[in-house]
Design a protein around this motif. Structure first.
Motif, PDB file in Angstrom:
ATOM      1  N   PHE A 382     -24.912 -34.056  14.950  1.00  0.00           N
ATOM      2  CA  PHE A 382     -24.554 -34.771  13.722  1.00  0.00           C
ATOM      3  C   PHE A 382     -24.904 -36.258  13.814  1.00  0.00           C
ATOM      4  N   PHE A 383     -25.040 -36.761  15.046  1.00  0.00           N
ATOM      5  CA  PHE A 383     -25.432 -38.149  15.254  1.00  0.00           C
ATOM      6  C   PHE A 383     -26.948 -38.289  15.405  1.00  0.00           C
ATOM      7  N   SER A 384     -27.532 -37.457  16.266  1.00  0.00           N
ATOM      8  CA  SER A 384     -28.961 -37.593  16.555  1.00  0.00           C
ATOM      9  C   SER A 384     -29.838 -37.156  15.393  1.00  0.00           C
ATOM     10  N   GLU A 386     -28.771 -37.129  11.955  1.00  0.00           N
ATOM     11  CA  GLU A 386     -27.890 -37.380  10.812  1.00  0.00           C
ATOM     12  C   GLU A 386     -28.592 -37.136   9.478  1.00  0.00           C
ATOM     13  N   SER A 387     -29.893 -37.426   9.424  1.00  0.00           N
ATOM     14  CA  SER A 387     -30.617 -37.239   8.164  1.00  0.00           C
ATOM     15  C   SER A 387     -30.675 -35.776   7.756  1.00  0.00           C
ATOM     16  N   TRP A 389     -28.304 -33.353   8.979  1.00  0.00           N
ATOM     17  CA  TRP A 389     -26.937 -32.863   8.848  1.00  0.00           C
ATOM     18  C   TRP A 389     -26.142 -33.738   7.888  1.00  0.00           C
ATOM     19  N   GLN A 390     -26.525 -33.643   6.617  1.00  0.00           N
ATOM     20  CA  GLN A 390     -25.740 -34.274   5.571  1.00  0.00           C
ATOM     21  C   GLN A 390     -24.448 -33.480   5.372  1.00  0.00           C
ATOM     22  N   LYS A 391     -23.595 -33.946   4.525  1.00  0.00           N
ATOM     23  CA  LYS A 391     -22.277 -33.316   4.379  1.00  0.00           C
ATOM     24  C   LYS A 391     -22.370 -31.836   4.039  1.00  0.00           C
ATOM     25  N   ASP A 410     -16.708 -34.842  19.490  1.00  0.00           N
ATOM     26  CA  ASP A 410     -17.332 -36.015  18.857  1.00  0.00           C
ATOM     27  C   ASP A 410     -17.896 -36.851  19.993  1.00  0.00           C
ATOM     28  N   GLN A 418     -18.399 -39.452  14.320  1.00  0.00           N
ATOM     29  CA  GLN A 418     -18.909 -38.700  13.168  1.00  0.00           C
ATOM     30  C   GLN A 418     -17.793 -38.054  12.350  1.00  0.00           C
ATOM     31  N   ARG A 421     -17.344 -39.621   8.934  1.00  0.00           N
ATOM     32  CA  ARG A 421     -18.418 -39.311   7.983  1.00  0.00           C
ATOM     33  C   ARG A 421     -18.289 -37.893   7.460  1.00  0.00           C
TER      34      ARG A 421
END
Length: 992
Positions: A382-384, A386-387, A389-391, A410, A418, A421
């Motif tokens: 979810f961090f690496s 992020e683009s 893994w949107q909501k 996390d 994360q 977010r």
């Protein structure tokens, strides 16, 4: 009749109050016993159902055995019991009672982990003792102190390990080292550790039963040093194959590991099937939905583009359940299973329905065998990514599993949480983790203020599903202070005052009340351990990474003045001196807060500067006070005019250098022929450089204005040249270059003793014991290493600048000085057991049952910490500052680079970067990884205290006002970039 009726009415009137009293009594009894009657939250319900299968008696016995290993002479002074009823359900509690005189220390815990945690709590805070990865300080008082306390954890879990830790740090461990680490886990309250060792042996059984051949498995399994990335589907086959002896040994070790973990009441997290399969499966099941993923991190075939079996394919359930069945039949289960299907790998579709079906299928493969399975997922994806893994995508995956059956780590909460977010992971429980280190690299680093703020924010987050804290470094054995600090957040209800904590940490770590040690750690904690700029990959410094012409200065996220002052204080203690007047000008400068960081979380430090000011002695007036005040006023004025953290470069014309007349060097030089050769050359060339310096570079002696266009590299060459080379003539006059070939260590010690400062004779025994502490020796070497690394980075900038300016003699001199520094760095590191390449190499060889295996394992060990791939695909990601690696790998690389630059200038040819990289790889880097016959020292050589003192004498004068200003300017630039980032984020939020 009437009387009877009245009695009935009266008796009934008492029923309701009596029932109320009974309920109140039950509640009070429950509170006294620690079992508060409260309903668990939805995300906690399943987690609370999982209980240790080890009896309280066996857990208590395990803690008793731990005590015998930790405190052989004092274990008898402790009495341990385990009683789950003494604390609230779902959290660990420990109680300690010590009378202080003629009595034992009674320790009780809700689990074996809790009891061990209580023991360390008592040792730390009542006995001023310390347990760490590097060494222990367990000089306990003769009479154990009185104490009476009980502590309850904030959460259900304390998690430990990253899936990469088992490769970067633990891959070569045998049972003795694992036993030590499991003891350390218990003492620090860790009850949810990863247990990944030996899983390839299980996979070998599963796949061979399915008809996969040995050759196909050899192409699939990564080598020992690269198992983590083979398991996550990043690579395949690189570093392999794995031998039958490897499978047998690692599986036997895994049985020992999980058995001991369970004895303490821990819950080992075992692996599960993520979908990554051997290519041979396509032969057996040609109709299966198997796709090839994209290449990972510059790798090419045949080592990447791994095969992924779609979780929606029925074959996924077959393989996944077969693996869980085989593994649990051998190892048992505590119902926790880690699975990371998409770690740094992108799913084939972003459709939420597809992702939801994938998550459900992965979990179903677990529950087919274990109906109580909890899926543990690293939240790194979810961090690496992020683009991606949107909501919507994250929610689809996370809610594909019943609430409470998926536990998210996390992974880097200390810098990039994360949960906030992703709406507290849409109801799934999570653990707040500190990652901190990438690749197991060296280098002082931490972010204590950001960590505390993020931890506080997590606990205050609305409807937060937080169930624990965790440590998730990619590699360990570095920056222990941060892990010690983080472990305490598992029980602390409020954030500690960092200044006070630093003093207590020094007292525990060294077993001394010497105020200089506390002051040194205060300075380190507010500077190098207080990054606010979100620095990543901090250990990949210019000095230790692959040379290239387009070199950029290392990022500096801290005030170097603070670190230098801390170094001075540690050296002062090491020398046995009772004052801190040496280099007092710089200590005074640090007190002026030249470049005070913007501390938005200042409360955690309290009045930090006031504490530091009070702790420093009053310095004597400096002979250079006039120029010092001028310099400080100029810098403060410069900083006050600064906008967005970009510092205008100072004009140093007519500015007297504060330490110009103190540029001296000790007579100590390594006794290696290599070192002698370079120092002689340095002396000769320095004389040439003195005569030609101004004609080549008139700017050096004047200004550093913008017109120079080389501000970072344009440090006065005299600072390094004079500070390092000028004493060569002095050495020749005395005829001494350190210990001589025919001199024994005893002779050297006697000479040092006879020539010692008279003030040392009156030292308290306490100070002498500090220098004998392994913890102090480690830290002194580590801080000195950090300083030499800073100097080396600046030397590299000078080397490249001299080439760009076409100054052959200056380039030769820079080359010589850099080579000498690398020899010094290797010599320093070689005095400590914690910075030895030989230990890593010998540990790898210990697994071998044949010469072929030995060579194979050593190659794995060397490749991981250097090229990280067949042709340097992730080169230097896991580079270490270890003795042996510096001298035999890092130094030759810089030597080859310098010689290439010299040839370029001498022949008037342009520097060919591509050709250089290829030649460097073929002539230096690749041969190093394949030379498995070199024997590297696995035991420390030399005196770490005296070596650090000698290098302080040699390199400390370089850090005069001009050099410190350059470094502080770079620090301010980092803060300026951070301010810009924050402003941009605010603007983006404002437009949403």
């Amino acid at each position: 009749m009437e009387g009877t009726k009245k009695c009935q009415i009266i008796s009934r009137s008492w029923i309701q109050p009596m029932l109320l009293l009974v309920v109140i009594a039950l509640v009070l009894v429950g509170e006294v016993a620690g079992n508060v009657l409260e309903d668990p939250q939805p995300w906690e319900r399943y987690l609370r159902d999982i209980k240790s299968q080890t009896s309280p008696e066996d857990q208590a016995e395990a803690v008793g055995e731990l005590l015998k290993r930790l405190l052989p002479e004092r274990a008898k002074d402790f009495v341990v019991r385990v009683d789950p009823s003494i604390g609230p359900e779902g959290r660990d509690t420990f109680m300690v009672n010590s009378p202080g005189v003629n009595g034992s220390v009674d320790v009780a815990g809700t689990s074996g982990v809790a009891a061990a945690w209580g023991i360390l709590h008592y040792l730390k805070y009542y006995c001023n003792a310390h347990v760490s990865w590097e060494a222990d300080q367990l000089d306990l008082p003769e009479t154990l102190p009185s104490a009476q306390f009980n502590v309850t954890s904030n959460d259900r879990f304390r998690y430990y390990q990253n899936v990469c830790t088992v490769s970067y740090s633990m891959v070569w461990w045998g049972w003795q080292r694992w036993q030590r680490e499991i003891d350390w886990m218990a003492l620090n309250g860790i009850n949810l550790p990863l247990a990944f060792t030996g899983q390839e042996a299980i996979w070998h059984r599963v796949y061979t039963k399915m008809g996969i051949t040995q050759a196909e498995l050899d192409e699939h399994f990564a080598g020992p040093a690269f198992l983590a990335w083979g398991r996550m589907g990043n690579i395949r086959g690189w570093g392999g194959p794995l031998t039958p002896s490897w499978h047998n040994q690692t599986l036997a070790l895994q049985k020992q590991i999980v058995t001991r973990m369970r004895l303490f009441g821990m819950f080992p997290v075992l692996p599960a099937f993520a979908g990554h399969v051997p290519a041979g499966l396509t032969r057996i099941h040609p109709d299966a939905n198997i796709t090839r993923l994209d290449a990972w991190s510059h790798f090419t075939d045949p080592y990447t583009r791994t095969y992924l079996l779609d979780p929606n394919d029925p074959l996924f359930q077959t393989i996944g359940s077969a693996f869980i069945q085989e593994m649990t039949s051998v190892l048992g289960s505590d119902h926790f299973y880690n699975c990371d299907t998409f770690n740094e790998m992108t799913p084939t579709s972003s459709d939420p329905d597809y992702l939801k079906s994938v998550g459900a299928a992965i979990y179903e493969a677990m529950t087919k065998v274990d109906h109580n399975a909890i899926w543990v997922m690293q939240g790194w994806l979810f961090f690496s990514a992020e683009s991606f893994w949107q909501k919507a995508q994250a929610q689809a995956l996370l809610t594909s599993v019943p609430i409470g059956r998926l536990l998210v780590l996390d992974l880097a909460s200390e810098i990039a949480p994360q949960y906030n977010r992703l709406e507290s992971y849409f109801g799934q429980p999570f653990i707040f983790c500190m990652l901190l280190d990438y690749g197991g690299v060296n280098g002082l680093f931490g972010n204590v203020d950001v960590l505390l703020k993020n931890m506080e924010d997590a606990r205050k987050f609305p409807n937060v599903t937080l169930v624990g804290t965790g440590l998730t470094p990619e590699g360990i054995n570095q920056n222990y202070v941060m892990y010690d600090f983080m472990n305490e957040l598992g029980w602390r209800s409020t954030s500690p005052n960092v200044s006070s904590w630093a003093i207590d940490y020094a007292r525990r770590r060294y077993g001394s009340d010497d105020p200089r040690l506390g002051r040194a750690w205060q300075l380190l904690m507010r500077s190098v351990y207080n990054d606010a700029t979100h620095t990543l990959n901090h250990g990949q410094y210019v000095l230790v990474t692959r040379p290239h012409l387009d070199v950029k200065p290392d990022k500096i996220w801290y005030s170097v003045v603070d670190v230098i002052t801390a170094w001075d204080l540690l050296i002062n203690v090491a020398k046995g001196e009772n004052n801190a007047e040496i280099f007092a000008e710089d200590i005074a400068e640090s007190k002026q807060s030249i470049s005070k960081p913007n501390t938005e979380t200042e409360d955690s430090y309290g009045d930090h500067n006031a504490v530091l000011d009070r702790s420093f002695p009053q310095e004597q007036p400096s002979l250079n006070i006039g120029s010092q005040e001028f310099y400080l006023d100029k810098i403060k004025q410069d900083f006050s005019n600064n906008k967005n953290g970009e510092i205008r470069q100072m004009n140093h014309r007519n500015t007297q250098e504060l330490q110009h007349n103190r540029v001296r060097r000790s007579g100590f030089v390594s006794n290696t022929a290599d070192r002698m050769e370079y120092t002689d050359k340095a002396s000769a060339l320095s004389q040439i450089g003195k005569n030609s310096l101004n004609s080549f570079h008139p700017r050096f002696e004047t200004s550093m204005g913008k017109e120079d266009e080389i501000s970072e590299a344009n440090m006065d060459r005299k600072l390094i040249r004079d500070g390092i080379s000028a004493s060569t003539e002095s050495n020749k006059r005395t005829g001494k270059y350190g210990p001589q070939e025919n001199e024994s260590e005893m002779d050297v010690e006697m000479e040092l003793e006879s020539n010692s400062d008279p003030r040392k004779n009156g030292l308290e025994a306490r100070n002498k014991s500090v220098t004998n502490q392994a913890t102090f020796q480690h830290d002194l070497v580590d801080v000195t290493r950090q300083i030499l690394q800073l100097v080396g980075g600046q030397m590299v900038l000078r080397l490249v600048q001299n080439y760009n300016n076409n100054v052959l003699l200056a380039l030769q001199e820079s080359h010589i000085l850099l080579q000498e520094l690398l020899v010094d760095l290797d010599l320093l590191l070689g005095t400590s057991p914690d910075f030895l390449l030989g230990r890593w190499v010998d540990a790898s060889a210990s697994w071998a049952t044949s010469e072929k295996e030995r060579d194979h394992y050593i190659f794995n060990a060397l490749n991981q910490i250097t090229l990280w791939g067949p042709t340097g695909e992730i080169h230097d990601y896991a580079i270490k500052q270890w003795s042996g690696l510096v001298l035999n790998y890092i130094k030759p690389r810089w030597e080859f680079f310098s010689q290439t630059l010299l040839t370029s200038l001498e022949q008037g040819l342009p520097f060919d970067e591509d050709r250089f990289r290829w030649d460097l790889f073929t002539l230096v880097e690749d041969p190093f990884t394949k030379d498995t016959n070199i024997s590297y020292p696995s035991q420390p050589q030399g005196d770490p205290i005296q070596t650090a003192i000698n290098f302080h004498t040699k390199y400390r004068p370089i850090f005069d006002s001009r050099f410190l200003h350059i470094l502080e300017r770079r620090y301010q630039s980092s803060l300026g970039q951070l301010a810009k980032m924050k402003m941009m984020k605010k603007e983006v939020k404002g437009t949403e």
